[in-house]
Design a protein around this motif. Sequence first.
Motif, PDB file in Angstrom:
ATOM      1  N   SER A   1       0.828  -1.207   0.000  1.00 16.27           N
ATOM      2  CA  SER A   1       0.000   0.000   0.000  1.00 16.27           C
ATOM      3  C   SER A   1       0.859   1.252   0.000  1.00 16.27           C
ATOM      4  CB  SER A   1      -0.929   0.017   1.222  1.00 16.27           C
ATOM      5  OG  SER A   1      -1.839  -1.049   1.182  1.00 16.27           O
ATOM      6  N   ASN A   2       1.909   1.265   0.827  1.00 15.88           N
ATOM      7  CA  ASN A   2       2.814   2.417   0.882  1.00 15.88           C
ATOM      8  C   ASN A   2       3.483   2.666  -0.465  1.00 15.88           C
ATOM      9  OD1 ASN A   2       2.266   2.979   3.547  1.00 15.88           O
ATOM     10  ND2 ASN A   2       4.087   1.960   4.343  1.00 15.88           N
ATOM     11  N   ILE A   3       3.925   1.572  -1.097  1.00 16.77           N
ATOM     12  CA  ILE A   3       4.600   1.691  -2.394  1.00 16.77           C
ATOM     13  C   ILE A   3       3.643   2.262  -3.443  1.00 16.77           C
ATOM     14  CG2 ILE A   3       5.541   0.329  -4.308  1.00 16.77           C
ATOM     15  CD1 ILE A   3       6.804  -1.505  -2.108  1.00 16.77           C
ATOM     16  N   ILE A   4       2.439   1.701  -3.510  1.00 10.97           N
ATOM     17  CA  ILE A   4       1.456   2.169  -4.496  1.00 10.97           C
ATOM     18  C   ILE A   4       1.077   3.631  -4.235  1.00 10.97           C
ATOM     19  CG2 ILE A   4      -0.887   1.863  -5.392  1.00 10.97           C
ATOM     20  CD1 ILE A   4       1.126  -0.286  -6.304  1.00 10.97           C
TER      21      ILE A   4
ATOM     22  N   LEU B   1       3.892   5.865  -5.498  1.00 10.71           N
ATOM     23  CA  LEU B   1       3.879   5.959  -6.952  1.00 10.71           C
ATOM     24  C   LEU B   1       2.700   6.811  -7.425  1.00 10.71           C
ATOM     25  CD1 LEU B   1       4.798   2.275  -7.986  1.00 10.71           C
ATOM     26  CD2 LEU B   1       6.326   4.246  -7.818  1.00 10.71           C
ATOM     27  N   ASN B   2       1.544   6.635  -6.778  1.00  5.50           N
ATOM     28  CA  ASN B   2       0.358   7.409  -7.143  1.00  5.50           C
ATOM     29  C   ASN B   2       0.580   8.911  -6.968  1.00  5.50           C
ATOM     30  OD1 ASN B   2      -1.275   5.281  -7.915  1.00  5.50           O
ATOM     31  ND2 ASN B   2      -2.265   5.062  -5.925  1.00  5.50           N
ATOM     32  N   SER B   3       1.378   9.278  -5.961  1.00  5.61           N
ATOM     33  CA  SER B   3       1.555  10.692  -5.637  1.00  5.61           C
ATOM     34  C   SER B   3       2.564  11.395  -6.553  1.00  5.61           C
ATOM     35  CB  SER B   3       2.003  10.842  -4.180  1.00  5.61           C
ATOM     36  OG  SER B   3       3.302  10.302  -4.005  1.00  5.61           O
ATOM     37  N   SER B   4       3.277  10.615  -7.381  1.00 14.62           N
ATOM     38  CA  SER B   4       4.280  11.206  -8.260  1.00 14.62           C
ATOM     39  C   SER B   4       3.617  11.899  -9.453  1.00 14.62           C
ATOM     40  CB  SER B   4       5.236  10.132  -8.766  1.00 14.62           C
ATOM     41  OG  SER B   4       6.120  10.660  -9.731  1.00 14.62           O
TER      42      SER B   4
ATOM     43  N   GLU C   1       7.564   8.626   1.890  1.00 11.75           N
ATOM     44  CA  GLU C   1       8.243   9.906   1.703  1.00 11.75           C
ATOM     45  C   GLU C   1       9.608   9.720   1.038  1.00 11.75           C
ATOM     46  OE1 GLU C   1       6.841  12.827   2.041  1.00 11.75           O
ATOM     47  OE2 GLU C   1       5.028  11.689   2.562  1.00 11.75           O
ATOM     48  N   LYS C   2      10.317   8.670   1.421  1.00  5.99           N
ATOM     49  CA  LYS C   2      11.625   8.419   0.810  1.00  5.99           C
ATOM     50  C   LYS C   2      11.480   8.089  -0.674  1.00  5.99           C
ATOM     51  CE  LYS C   2      14.312   6.862   4.828  1.00  5.99           C
ATOM     52  NZ  LYS C   2      15.058   5.717   5.424  1.00  5.99           N
ATOM     53  N   ILE C   3      10.464   7.293  -1.009  1.00  5.00           N
ATOM     54  CA  ILE C   3      10.243   6.946  -2.415  1.00  5.00           C
ATOM     55  C   ILE C   3       9.918   8.210  -3.207  1.00  5.00           C
ATOM     56  CG2 ILE C   3       8.798   5.650  -4.049  1.00  5.00           C
ATOM     57  CD1 ILE C   3       8.335   3.594  -1.761  1.00  5.00           C
ATOM     58  N   LYS C   4       8.972   9.004  -2.706  1.00  8.10           N
ATOM     59  CA  LYS C   4       8.567  10.240  -3.390  1.00  8.10           C
ATOM     60  C   LYS C   4       9.750  11.195  -3.540  1.00  8.10           C
ATOM     61  CE  LYS C   4       4.876  12.080  -1.552  1.00  8.10           C
ATOM     62  NZ  LYS C   4       3.884  12.416  -0.489  1.00  8.10           N
ATOM     63  N   ASN C   5      10.507  11.385  -2.448  1.00  9.53           N
ATOM     64  CA  ASN C   5      11.637  12.310  -2.475  1.00  9.53           C
ATOM     65  C   ASN C   5      12.716  11.850  -3.453  1.00  9.53           C
ATOM     66  OD1 ASN C   5      13.169  14.634  -1.332  1.00  9.53           O
ATOM     67  ND2 ASN C   5      14.534  12.997  -0.632  1.00  9.53           N
ATOM     68  N   SER C   6      12.965  10.545  -3.491  1.00  9.87           N
ATOM     69  CA  SER C   6      14.002  10.019  -4.383  1.00  9.87           C
ATOM     70  C   SER C   6      13.602  10.154  -5.845  1.00  9.87           C
ATOM     71  CB  SER C   6      14.306   8.555  -4.045  1.00  9.87           C
ATOM     72  OG  SER C   6      14.855   8.442  -2.747  1.00  9.87           O
TER      73      SER C   6
END
Length: 349
Positions: A215-218, A221-224, A316-321
């Motif tokens: 869920s966190n991963i999706i 990705l959705n927020s990008s 947050e780390k995924i989005k920031n990266s």
Amino acid sequence: MKIITVIGARPQFIKAAAVSNKLRQNHEEILIHTGQHYDSNMSDIFFEELEIPKPNYNLKIGSGNHGYQTGNMLISLEEIYLKEKPDMVLVYGDTNSTLAGALVASKLLIPVSHVEAGLRSFNKNMPEEQNRILTDHLSKYLFVPSETAVNNLKAEGISEGVYNTGDVMFDAINLFKNKAETKSSILDLLNIDKKHYILSTIHRAENTNDINRLSNIIEALNSSDENIILPLHPRTKKFIKDYNLHLSDRIKIIDPVGYLDMIKLMNNSKKIVTDSGGIQKEAYFLEVPCITMRDETEWVETVNNGWNTLVGCDKEKIKNSILNFNPTTEPINVFGNGNAADIISEIIS
């Protein structure tokens, strides 16, 4: 010399494409496909595109729990080994096919050669980590991709029969990169432009089997704001449906693709967001920034050299990266010179 090679999953098909052609110049090779990856998009197309010799045996094991898969492989492989009487068994990587192939050979006192030996994530909860440790300790010849792998084995008391050959996947990238650029039409089919999309893959059990992690991963990705291409593993697709997760319109789901299409997608992406071990390396070879959705990696060189960042399942780390991770140095050559298959073949001879 008669050599049995056991493969069963996408990364192993790629490695076999580099090694089998070299081995067959001097030896008889019997190729066994366990059928661990059985979907045509994850199996048949690789044999066709990479011109891998047709398997002598296909066990058609299919999906299932680890005990089911490994147990059925053990039974079938033992029958074939006893019939063929090989001088050596060659296995690749860290799958259930790897462990089954090595374990049966060891029980029958047939020497085992392990390509891509010595890798460690130091997370024994991972099935892959269990498989690679056990296989290394069963093997007589250990072909490692880097000096880090040599040191990992040394720390476990394994120093004899260890050869730093470089990485056979580097061989494969060198062999097929130009062909992928000229032959693959995947960008046109998807109507996407070079360097105007993010490529993502999600397949590892630690992410797919945990509703919170997936869920966190999706959500990340959705927020990008980026366009994201997501070749979706059948198992991941099932979990997304089971968990009732929804993907944004910017995420384009496609079926798993062949190796040439995948190289084209990787090579022309802005960044790669993945939990795959093999794709981390391929991104490094292609000089594409890689964001790895795992808490650790066996490919520490890619992180230490600044082209891979570990973000786990932290939104947050995924989005920031995705926004800000931009390597500033050239990748250092730590995985050999692209001639690992030649070196492995010479050592075996």
